[in-house]
Design a protein around this motif. Structure first.
Motif, PDB file in Angstrom:
ATOM      1  N   THR A  56      41.621  50.192  48.736  1.00  0.00           N
ATOM      2  CA  THR A  56      41.153  48.898  48.233  1.00  0.00           C
ATOM      3  C   THR A  56      42.233  48.162  47.457  1.00  0.00           C
ATOM      4  O   THR A  56      42.790  48.689  46.492  1.00  0.00           O
ATOM      5  N   LEU A  57      42.509  46.926  47.886  1.00  0.00           N
ATOM      6  CA  LEU A  57      43.433  46.039  47.184  1.00  0.00           C
ATOM      7  C   LEU A  57      42.652  45.084  46.292  1.00  0.00           C
ATOM      8  O   LEU A  57      41.566  44.632  46.661  1.00  0.00           O
ATOM      9  N   GLU A  58      43.222  44.776  45.139  1.00  0.00           N
ATOM     10  CA  GLU A  58      42.566  43.865  44.199  1.00  0.00           C
ATOM     11  C   GLU A  58      43.541  42.781  43.772  1.00  0.00           C
ATOM     12  O   GLU A  58      44.711  43.061  43.488  1.00  0.00           O
ATOM     13  N   LEU A  59      43.065  41.532  43.745  1.00  0.00           N
ATOM     14  CA  LEU A  59      43.873  40.437  43.227  1.00  0.00           C
ATOM     15  C   LEU A  59      44.009  40.631  41.716  1.00  0.00           C
ATOM     16  O   LEU A  59      43.034  40.519  40.977  1.00  0.00           O
ATOM     17  N   CYS A  60      45.234  40.913  41.248  1.00  0.00           N
ATOM     18  CA  CYS A  60      45.442  41.240  39.834  1.00  0.00           C
ATOM     19  C   CYS A  60      46.079  40.107  39.043  1.00  0.00           C
ATOM     20  O   CYS A  60      46.027  40.114  37.806  1.00  0.00           O
ATOM     21  N   ALA A  61      46.715  39.168  39.714  1.00  0.00           N
ATOM     22  CA  ALA A  61      47.311  38.026  39.020  1.00  0.00           C
ATOM     23  C   ALA A  61      47.601  36.942  40.042  1.00  0.00           C
ATOM     24  O   ALA A  61      47.910  37.249  41.205  1.00  0.00           O
ATOM     25  N   THR A  62      47.510  35.682  39.620  1.00  0.00           N
ATOM     26  CA  THR A  62      47.813  34.581  40.529  1.00  0.00           C
ATOM     27  C   THR A  62      48.259  33.349  39.767  1.00  0.00           C
ATOM     28  O   THR A  62      47.823  33.101  38.637  1.00  0.00           O
ATOM     29  N   GLU A  63      49.137  32.605  40.368  1.00  0.00           N
ATOM     30  CA  GLU A  63      49.500  31.260  39.936  1.00  0.00           C
ATOM     31  C   GLU A  63      49.141  30.345  41.096  1.00  0.00           C
ATOM     32  O   GLU A  63      49.705  30.467  42.182  1.00  0.00           O
ATOM     33  N   GLY A  64      48.172  29.482  40.897  1.00  0.00           N
ATOM     34  CA  GLY A  64      47.813  28.532  41.942  1.00  0.00           C
ATOM     35  C   GLY A  64      46.433  28.722  42.514  1.00  0.00           C
ATOM     36  O   GLY A  64      45.768  27.739  42.875  1.00  0.00           O
ATOM     37  N   LEU A  65      45.951  29.972  42.633  1.00  0.00           N
ATOM     38  CA  LEU A  65      44.573  30.197  43.074  1.00  0.00           C
ATOM     39  C   LEU A  65      43.657  30.145  41.857  1.00  0.00           C
ATOM     40  O   LEU A  65      44.106  30.090  40.711  1.00  0.00           O
ATOM     41  N   LYS A  66      42.343  30.174  42.090  1.00  0.00           N
ATOM     42  CA  LYS A  66      41.387  30.081  40.989  1.00  0.00           C
ATOM     43  C   LYS A  66      41.479  31.315  40.091  1.00  0.00           C
ATOM     44  O   LYS A  66      41.411  32.454  40.568  1.00  0.00           O
ATOM     45  N   ALA A  67      41.607  31.086  38.787  1.00  0.00           N
ATOM     46  CA  ALA A  67      41.781  32.178  37.829  1.00  0.00           C
ATOM     47  C   ALA A  67      40.589  33.115  37.815  1.00  0.00           C
ATOM     48  O   ALA A  67      40.740  34.321  37.596  1.00  0.00           O
ATOM     49  N   GLU A  68      39.378  32.592  38.078  1.00  0.00           N
ATOM     50  CA  GLU A  68      38.180  33.439  38.017  1.00  0.00           C
ATOM     51  C   GLU A  68      38.126  34.462  39.157  1.00  0.00           C
ATOM     52  O   GLU A  68      37.311  35.387  39.147  1.00  0.00           O
ATOM     53  N   ALA A  69      39.018  34.302  40.171  1.00  0.00           N
ATOM     54  CA  ALA A  69      39.030  35.264  41.284  1.00  0.00           C
ATOM     55  C   ALA A  69      39.784  36.542  40.925  1.00  0.00           C
ATOM     56  O   ALA A  69      39.629  37.571  41.589  1.00  0.00           O
ATOM     57  N   VAL A  70      40.593  36.483  39.846  1.00  0.00           N
ATOM     58  CA  VAL A  70      41.387  37.652  39.445  1.00  0.00           C
ATOM     59  C   VAL A  70      40.465  38.814  39.064  1.00  0.00           C
ATOM     60  O   VAL A  70      39.510  38.638  38.305  1.00  0.00           O
ATOM     61  N   HIS A  71      40.757  39.997  39.615  1.00  0.00           N
ATOM     62  CA  HIS A  71      39.993  41.239  39.418  1.00  0.00           C
ATOM     63  C   HIS A  71      38.600  41.189  40.037  1.00  0.00           C
ATOM     64  O   HIS A  71      37.801  42.106  39.846  1.00  0.00           O
ATOM     65  N   LYS A  72      38.308  40.121  40.797  1.00  0.00           N
ATOM     66  CA  LYS A  72      37.022  40.045  41.510  1.00  0.00           C
ATOM     67  C   LYS A  72      37.239  40.054  43.021  1.00  0.00           C
ATOM     68  O   LYS A  72      36.409  40.569  43.760  1.00  0.00           O
ATOM     69  N   THR A  73      38.342  39.455  43.467  1.00  0.00           N
ATOM     70  CA  THR A  73      38.640  39.441  44.901  1.00  0.00           C
ATOM     71  C   THR A  73      39.258  40.770  45.308  1.00  0.00           C
ATOM     72  O   THR A  73      40.294  41.174  44.768  1.00  0.00           O
ATOM     73  N   ARG A  74      38.610  41.419  46.256  1.00  0.00           N
ATOM     74  CA  ARG A  74      39.102  42.709  46.755  1.00  0.00           C
ATOM     75  C   ARG A  74      39.021  42.741  48.274  1.00  0.00           C
ATOM     76  O   ARG A  74      38.220  42.021  48.874  1.00  0.00           O
ATOM     77  N   MET A  75      39.844  43.573  48.878  1.00  0.00           N
ATOM     78  CA  MET A  75      39.804  43.736  50.335  1.00  0.00           C
ATOM     79  C   MET A  75      40.253  45.147  50.694  1.00  0.00           C
ATOM     80  O   MET A  75      40.967  45.796  49.931  1.00  0.00           O
ATOM     81  N   ARG A  76      39.796  45.576  51.858  1.00  0.00           N
ATOM     82  CA  ARG A  76      40.137  46.907  52.337  1.00  0.00           C
ATOM     83  C   ARG A  76      41.499  46.886  53.014  1.00  0.00           C
ATOM     84  O   ARG A  76      41.989  45.841  53.445  1.00  0.00           O
TER      85      ARG A  76
END
Length: 747
Positions: A56-76
């Protein structure tokens, strides 16, 4: 002269170094990094995805995408473009991401307005850590310079992730090398042990991937490479008496050490801001990735050479893992990716246990570990990444489980298990000198398997009646060249001396399949287990077999000699091998050498075909030993090296026991002595069933003799046979449940 491309990369790495040097929590560091990458690459989006677990991969930091997606967006793994990059460990660079195969739209990120996508793997020496992504609105693929710059940054992120730079509140990755870890592998050799990790090849930790002075780093690299080349030349000089195949391998090694392309790529990495060791490791990571994707075994071995050279170069640059490194602890548990038999023998019996990241049940390391009676766990995934020198470790060889840095409750339970095992061994010691006579008879002969001189003291301590199998190939496997006849004769003589008159069954050279001699050209066979091996090699290469037979005759020095030929599939092979041995007896007599007082010539029954040989075969053979390990894999068509299938088929399967009964009947008809040899002979329940089916001799590892004898002496074989026959009559697939129920009733 430094190019614009190199200046751009160095500027990006310089800012990254500054960001990592400033005090901050893990999440704050990740946020800073995505922001500065986006700024330097003039791209609106930069995101870091890290593995939360193996799949499982998790979005841990971003510049440019929505901040609320951090640590919530995951994919196999393999899901979406990010998952594809992680699975393939290759960059994906596209100007139209939605049109790419496998694209997955994640509305919570707000990425629908971005068309261009560049994702590169964050990995270290083949270990997958995450994915680094940049995106933009413009429908245009990123240029090569940008791809390269992002790969360099990803490599630095991998190093810093390994060093724990991103640990903190909200970060997906756990702190490395601090918490308890349980690793599941496969059983290579049973037993349990506790001790401290001793890494066979300690991982080199690159503590500073950045360099301010490129000229100084280039000089450090050149000096280390010069030392490396000298050491490789010395290896070649020392191999003057080696055969052509050995020299070919070393010449390929030298070719890599002198590769201008390898050197040029590392120099380019340094000019872009990496330290010398970081540049070496970047190339090593690329080699590891290629190694995993190349199907050709020869090319894979060459990439392994490059990987090994990189390790040597890193140690020269850092001083880590050299002679000045960590001393072996008093209770060492050897941890390695893999290890050769010679290296393992050099460590000797001082090891408490061995844990390998690779390996197989039939590998050279497993053979030596069994000979030394050292618990072994193989296929322990990521153990060399997780373990550090000095870590406390518990090895459960019976279950194939390794506990690194265990909690006290786990350690306490493990100590209890070891105390029970010690108590059982004391109980077995009390029956060491009594025969394995079952209730109301008969008596079963219990022999031990061996392959090294170091095994022979176990003849006395285990209570074995003799050596039912002495594997002669180990002396060939641990050497860099073919041993001489004189060396072998001296060894066989010492073995018989140590046996003190007890019977020793010498098995002739059993090579091929998983046992390839380092000085023998590997055979490119689609299925080596069914290929050119054992007696087939001996009959096709009569010079080697004759030399070994002469050594055995001379080593006997007038004492009784027992020789067994392995992997006989048809009667003609046994007759040819027997004729060769008798011819050598005649030759030795003509030369005036002392002949053995008595000669026994036998065969190992490892192929189902031999069980249906003409009656004349059973009359000609002085004895037959069932080689259970190979016979079972061929009977069930289940490769014993394949973890997916080798445990699917039970030794106590009704069909297999019925087949063994047929072999017992044929040997009984001709009064041919019969034994069962292999791992299953050393498992008490299986040994009990073999005895009930008519086997009167079993050969096993020394540590198994006590438990097997203990059970046999308490069992009535007639009752066990009734249980087996009843289970067969009722259509059960395996007799194990019925036998276990009976044993429980017996207490």
């Amino acid at each position: 002269m430094v190019s614009d491309r190199q200046t751009s990369s160095r500027r990006l790495l310089g800012r990254l170094k500054q960001a990592l040097a400033e005090p901050a929590e893990g999440q704050e560091r990740l946020d800073r990094i995505t922001r500065l990458i986006a700024e330097e690459m003039h791209t609106p989006v930069c995101s870091i995805y890290l593995f939360r677990d193996e799949e499982t991969l998790e979005l841990c930091a971003t510049e440019g995408l929505k901040a609320e997606a951090v640590h919530k967006t995951r994919m196999r793994m393999g899901e979406g473009l990010v998952g594809r990059v992680a699975a393939s460990t290759k960059p994906i660079n596209t100007g139209n991401a939605p049109s790419e195969a496998g694209f997955r739209y994640m509305p919570e990120t707000g990425e629908e307005i971005y068309s261009a996508f560049l994702g590169v793997p964050i990995q270290r020496l083949g270990e997958k850590l995450g994915v680094l992504v940049v995106q933009s609105k413009e429908q245009k693929a990123y240029v090569d310079d940008e791809v390269y710059a992002l790969e360099v940054v990803a490599m630095v992120l991998a190093e810093m992730t390994e060093l724990g730079a991103f640990i903190g509140e909200g970060a997906a990755m756990a702190a490395p090398h601090q918490h308890p870890v349980m690793v599941r592998g496969n059983v290579g050799q049973e037993g349990a042990a506790m001790g401290q990790v001793f890494l066979h090849e300690p991982r080199v930790v690159v503590t500073n991937p950045f360099a301010d002075d490129a000229e100084a780093e280039l000089s450090r690299l050149q000096q280390a490479v010069d030392k490396l080349r000298i050491s490789v030349d010395e290896m070649l000089t020392g191999a003057d008496d080696a055969d052509k195949d050995q020299r070919d391998v070393l010449e390929a090694y030298r070719m890599f050490a002198n590769s201008k392309g390898w050197m040029r790529r590392m120099e380019a990495d340094i000019n872009r801001g990496l330290s010398a060791e970081a540049a070496v490791e970047k190339e090593q990571t690329a080699a590891r990735v290629r190694m995993q994707q190349v199907p050709d075994p020869y090319l894979r071995e060459r990439l392994h050479d490059l990987d090994d050279l990189s390790n040597r170069l890193l140690r020269l640059l850092t001083g880590q893992g050299t002679d000045s490194g960590v001393e072996m602890p008093e209770d060492p548990v050897l941890v390695a990716r893999n290890i050769g038999p010679g290296e393992l023998l050099a460590y000797g019996r001082g090891l408490k246990a061995i844990v390998l990241e690779e390996g197989s049940v039939g590998s050279h390391a497993a053979i030596v570990a069994r000979a030394l009676a050292i618990p072994l766990v193989i296929n322990a995934d990521r153990i060399t990444t997780e373990a550090l020198n000095g870590d406390r470790v518990l090895v459960d060889g019976d279950q194939g489980i390794v506990h690194l840095r265990p909690e006290e409750s786990v350690t306490a339970a493990f100590r209890d298990k070891m105390a029970m095992m010690t108590k059982a061994q004391e109980r077995y010691a009390s029956i060491r000198r009594v025969p394995a006579t079952t209730v109301y008879g008969p008596t079963i002969r219990l022999d031990m398997n061996a392959g090294l001189m170091a095994d022979l003291p176990s003849l006395r301590s285990s209570g074995a009646e003799g050596v039912g199998l002495f594997r002669t190939e180990l002396q060939f496997l641990v050497r860099s060249k073919l041993p001489s006849r004189g060396e072998l004769a001296a060894l066989y003589s010492r073995v018989l001396d140590a046996a003190e008159g007890k019977r020793v069954v010498f098995r002739t050279l059993d090579i091929g399949s998983d046992k390839v001699l380092p000085y023998m050209k590997p055979q490119d066979e689609p299925n080596p287990a069914l290929g050119w091996r054992a007696i087939r090699v001996g009959l096709d290469k009569p010079g080697v077999m004759r030399m070994q037979l002469q050594a055995m005759i001379r080593g006997a020095a007038g004492r009784p000699l027992t020789i067994m030929f392995p992997f006989v599939a048809q009667f003609e092979e046994f007759l040819a091998a027997r004729r060769a041995l008798l011819a050598e007896m005649e030759r030795e007599e003509r030369l005036g050498h002392v002949l053995p007082q008595k000669l026994e010539i036998g065969a190992m029954l490892e192929t189902p075909s031999l069980a249906f040989a003409p009656k004349h075969f059973f009359e000609e053979a002085d004895f037959i030993s069932v080689g259970g390990n190979d016979l079972k894999q061929f009977f069930f068509a289940a490769d014993r090296e394949n973890e997916r299938v080798r445990r699917r088929y039970d030794t106590l399967n009704v069909s297999f026991l019925t087949f063994l009964e047929w072999i017992v009947m044929r040997c009984r008809e001709t009064k041919t002595p019969l034994s069962f040899c292999g791992e299953d002979a050393g498992r008490p329940v299986e040994a009990l069933c073999f005895a009930a089916m008519g086997f009167r001799a079993l050969s096993m590892r020394p540590a198994s003799i006590g438990p097997v004898k203990h059970l046999l002496r308490r069992s009535n074989l007639a009752e066990v046979r009734e249980i087996i026959d009843e289970a067969r009559a009722t259509g059960m697939q395996s007799v194990r449940p019925a036998v276990m129920d009976w044993l429980r009733q017996q207490g």
